[in-house]
Motif scaffolding. Structure first.
Motif, mmCIF file in Angstrom:
data_model
loop_
_atom_site.group_PDB
_atom_site.id
_atom_site.type_symbol
_atom_site.label_atom_id
_atom_site.label_comp_id
_atom_site.label_asym_id
_atom_site.label_seq_id
_atom_site.Cartn_x
_atom_site.Cartn_y
_atom_site.Cartn_z
ATOM 1 N N UNK A 110 49.078 -5.337 23.677
ATOM 2 C CA UNK A 110 48.581 -4.977 23.336
ATOM 3 C C UNK A 110 48.101 -3.312 23.876
ATOM 4 N N UNK A 111 47.521 -4.051 25.584
ATOM 5 C CA UNK A 111 48.093 -2.698 26.281
ATOM 6 C C UNK A 111 48.890 -2.099 26.632
ATOM 7 N N UNK A 112 50.323 -2.455 26.237
ATOM 8 C CA UNK A 112 52.022 -1.930 25.964
ATOM 9 C C UNK A 112 52.224 -1.459 24.974
ATOM 10 N N UNK A 113 51.484 -1.968 23.943
ATOM 11 C CA UNK A 113 51.775 -0.798 22.778
ATOM 12 C C UNK A 113 51.257 -0.284 22.434
ATOM 13 N N UNK A 114 49.648 0.048 22.687
ATOM 14 C CA UNK A 114 49.127 1.212 22.268
ATOM 15 C C UNK A 114 47.690 1.731 23.478
ATOM 16 N N UNK A 115 48.045 1.632 24.811
ATOM 17 C CA UNK A 115 47.263 1.603 26.313
ATOM 18 C C UNK A 115 46.417 1.054 25.361
ATOM 19 N N UNK A 119 44.504 -2.167 24.074
ATOM 20 C CA UNK A 119 43.974 -3.964 24.676
ATOM 21 C C UNK A 119 42.788 -4.305 24.549
ATOM 22 N N UNK A 120 41.723 -3.075 24.045
ATOM 23 C CA UNK A 120 40.610 -3.453 24.128
ATOM 24 C C UNK A 120 40.313 -3.951 22.842
ATOM 25 N N UNK A 121 41.407 -3.214 21.938
ATOM 26 C CA UNK A 121 41.019 -3.815 20.416
ATOM 27 C C UNK A 121 41.880 -4.878 20.678
ATOM 28 N N UNK A 122 43.144 -5.722 20.678
ATOM 29 C CA UNK A 122 43.295 -6.687 20.452
ATOM 30 C C UNK A 122 42.083 -7.934 21.875
ATOM 31 N N UNK A 123 41.428 -7.706 22.688
ATOM 32 C CA UNK A 123 40.647 -8.662 23.272
ATOM 33 C C UNK A 123 39.074 -8.304 22.320
ATOM 34 N N UNK A 398 55.590 0.355 16.434
ATOM 35 C CA UNK A 398 55.600 0.523 17.665
ATOM 36 C C UNK A 398 56.655 0.269 19.002
ATOM 37 N N UNK A 399 56.995 -1.115 19.413
ATOM 38 C CA UNK A 399 57.496 -1.723 20.233
ATOM 39 C C UNK A 399 59.028 -1.299 19.927
#
Length: 437
Positions: A110-115, A119-123, A398-399
């Motif tokens: 998630x961090x690689x895709x949207x910064x 990451x926060x959204x996924x976690x 995105x990726x």
């Protein structure tokens, strides 16, 4: 949600270039996949078939299985593409290798895709899914203990499951929260899966004995029944956050899609048969936890007790991702660091105090849950659907989006739209009480 934290059982060694070298064989990976996915949610499937109808329930489980399998492959493809990009940009090798070395979790992707937002959204969704799964554990144990003591002691008088949650489970889980070594709890996870299999076998045996009475079972119970069954099934398939760890643990990664397919075919067939047999046997008398339909004999009581004991000791594994996220945020806060510098015991008291507080809050929430089946379907329809369908398609677009064919992009967009619609529709039906029929 089943989101079982089996990471301590997976041995993955980091190697050069940011990749990981696994040692698990195809058979071991197959077993790990089954252990990561199959949990207590399966015991609510017959109730989902009762609500949806036997044909709608079967379609809901099959659709959830196919969709989850496909979306698991999407995130594996995303990580593979990121590794390929790293190999193509050798001038940034050291920086990229250090960055991708930690690309092992769903949150990392998630961090690689949207910064940081990704990451926060996924976690946050993982945290919500684990919280829902933990509450489901408490509800399941409380209702089964209530059934056991009601049948043994009071016969007719019902004992509120909240009594067992607060008087028995909460003190035990507070004591177990002081154990930080997850591998020491791993045998209980295996015991829990054994109890699940034993419970399924006994339920099917009871089902077959009363099949002569099974008639007038509905194929469809309205348009809203299918998403209810789908929500329950998505919860039952929820081992999604373990996908990257499972794939990385394999010695021959190229075989992972095939191994995953074998696991999903077997699990989907087992889920459909279990839900179908339970509903055909008990019909409109099917309860939201199928073990509550078992006769009050000693074999049924032994199964219920075994499930409760095993799940009580695997509950800390379910809680591990929640505690890890909370404690990480707590340690990074300035006020907590100042407190640690002032008082030596502040760190120990703060970390364990947070675990106790979380357990008390979850116990309070579990005591207000009206029914296991409705709650599991709600969690599956909302958090698990977003985690298992919407996010993987968004990451994939995105990726890899610029390299995909038109039909692949259209399919990803369809998954996102259907996932969001499914979450909204399932939530509405669960909250409005339509599923209580």
């Amino acid at each position: 949600m089943e989101a079982k934290a089996e990471a301590p059982l997976l041995e993955v060694a980091a190697s050069a270039g940011g990749r990981s070298s696994g040692r698990a064989t195809a058979a071991q990976t197959l077993g790990n996949i089954v252990v990561s996915i199959v949990g207590t949610g399966v015991l609510g499937l017959p109730y989902a078939f009762r609500v949806a109808g036997w044909l709608a329930g079967s379609l809901g489980v099959a659709a959830a299985g196919v969709s989850t399998y496909y979306c698991m492959l999407l995130i594996v493809q995303c990580r593979k593409r990121l590794w390929e990009e790293e190999e193509e940009e050798e001038e940034e090798e050291e920086e990229k290798a250090n960055e991708l070395l930690h690309l092992q979790t769903y949150g990392d992707l998630g961090g690689k895709a949207f910064g940081s937002i990704g990451r926060y959204m996924t976690e946050l969704l993982i945290l919500a899914a684990q919280t829902g799964g933990s509450i489901a554990y408490l509800v399941f144990i409380g209702q089964n203990l209530s059934s056991i003591f009601t049948s043994i002691k009071t016969k007719e008088q019902h004992i509120n499951p909240a009594v067992f949650i607060f008087l028995l489970l909460l003190p035990l889980e507070i004591a177990l929260s002081f154990i930080r070594s997850l591998p020491s709890l791993a045998p209980f996870s295996a015991f829990a899966d054994l109890c699940n299999i034993l419970a399924m076998a006994i339920v099917i045996k009871e089902d077959l004995q009363i099949f002569d009475n099974s008639r007038n079972r509905s194929a469809f119970n309205g348009a809203w029944g299918l998403p209810f069954a789908g929500g329950m099934a998505v919860f039952c398939f929820e081992g999604f956050s373990m996908t990257l760890a499972l794939e990385a643990s394999m010695a021959e990664r190229r075989k992972f899609p095939w191994v995953l397919l074998q696991a999903f075919i077997g699990i989907t067939v087992a889920y459909v048969c279990f839900g179908l047999f339970g509903y055909l046997a008990y019909g409109n008398e099917t309860k939201d936890i199928i073990t509550l339909n078992l006769p009050n004999n000693w074999s049924a009581i032994a199964v219920k007790a075994g499930l409760c004991i095993a799940l009580a000791f695997t509950f800390p594994i379910m809680m591990h991702p929640i505690n890890e996220i909370i404690e990480t945020r707590l340690k990074s806060s300035r006020w907590f660091q100042k407190l640690i510098n002032t008082f030596r015991c502040a760190e120990w008291l703060g970390l364990h105090g947070s675990r106790i507080l979380v357990l008390v809050l979850l116990s309070m929430l579990a005591s207000f849950v009206p029914g296991f089946g409705n709650f599991v379907s709600f969690v599956g329809s909302t958090v698990c659907a977003l985690l298992s369908f919407v996010l993987p398609a968004m990451f994939h677009l995105t990726i890899i989006g610029s390299e995909m064919r038109s039909w692949q992009r259209i399919l990803d967009y369809c998954i996102i739209l259907i996932g969001l619609a499914f979450a909204g529709y399932g939530t509405f039906n669960t909250i409005s009480g339509h599923s209580s029929n």
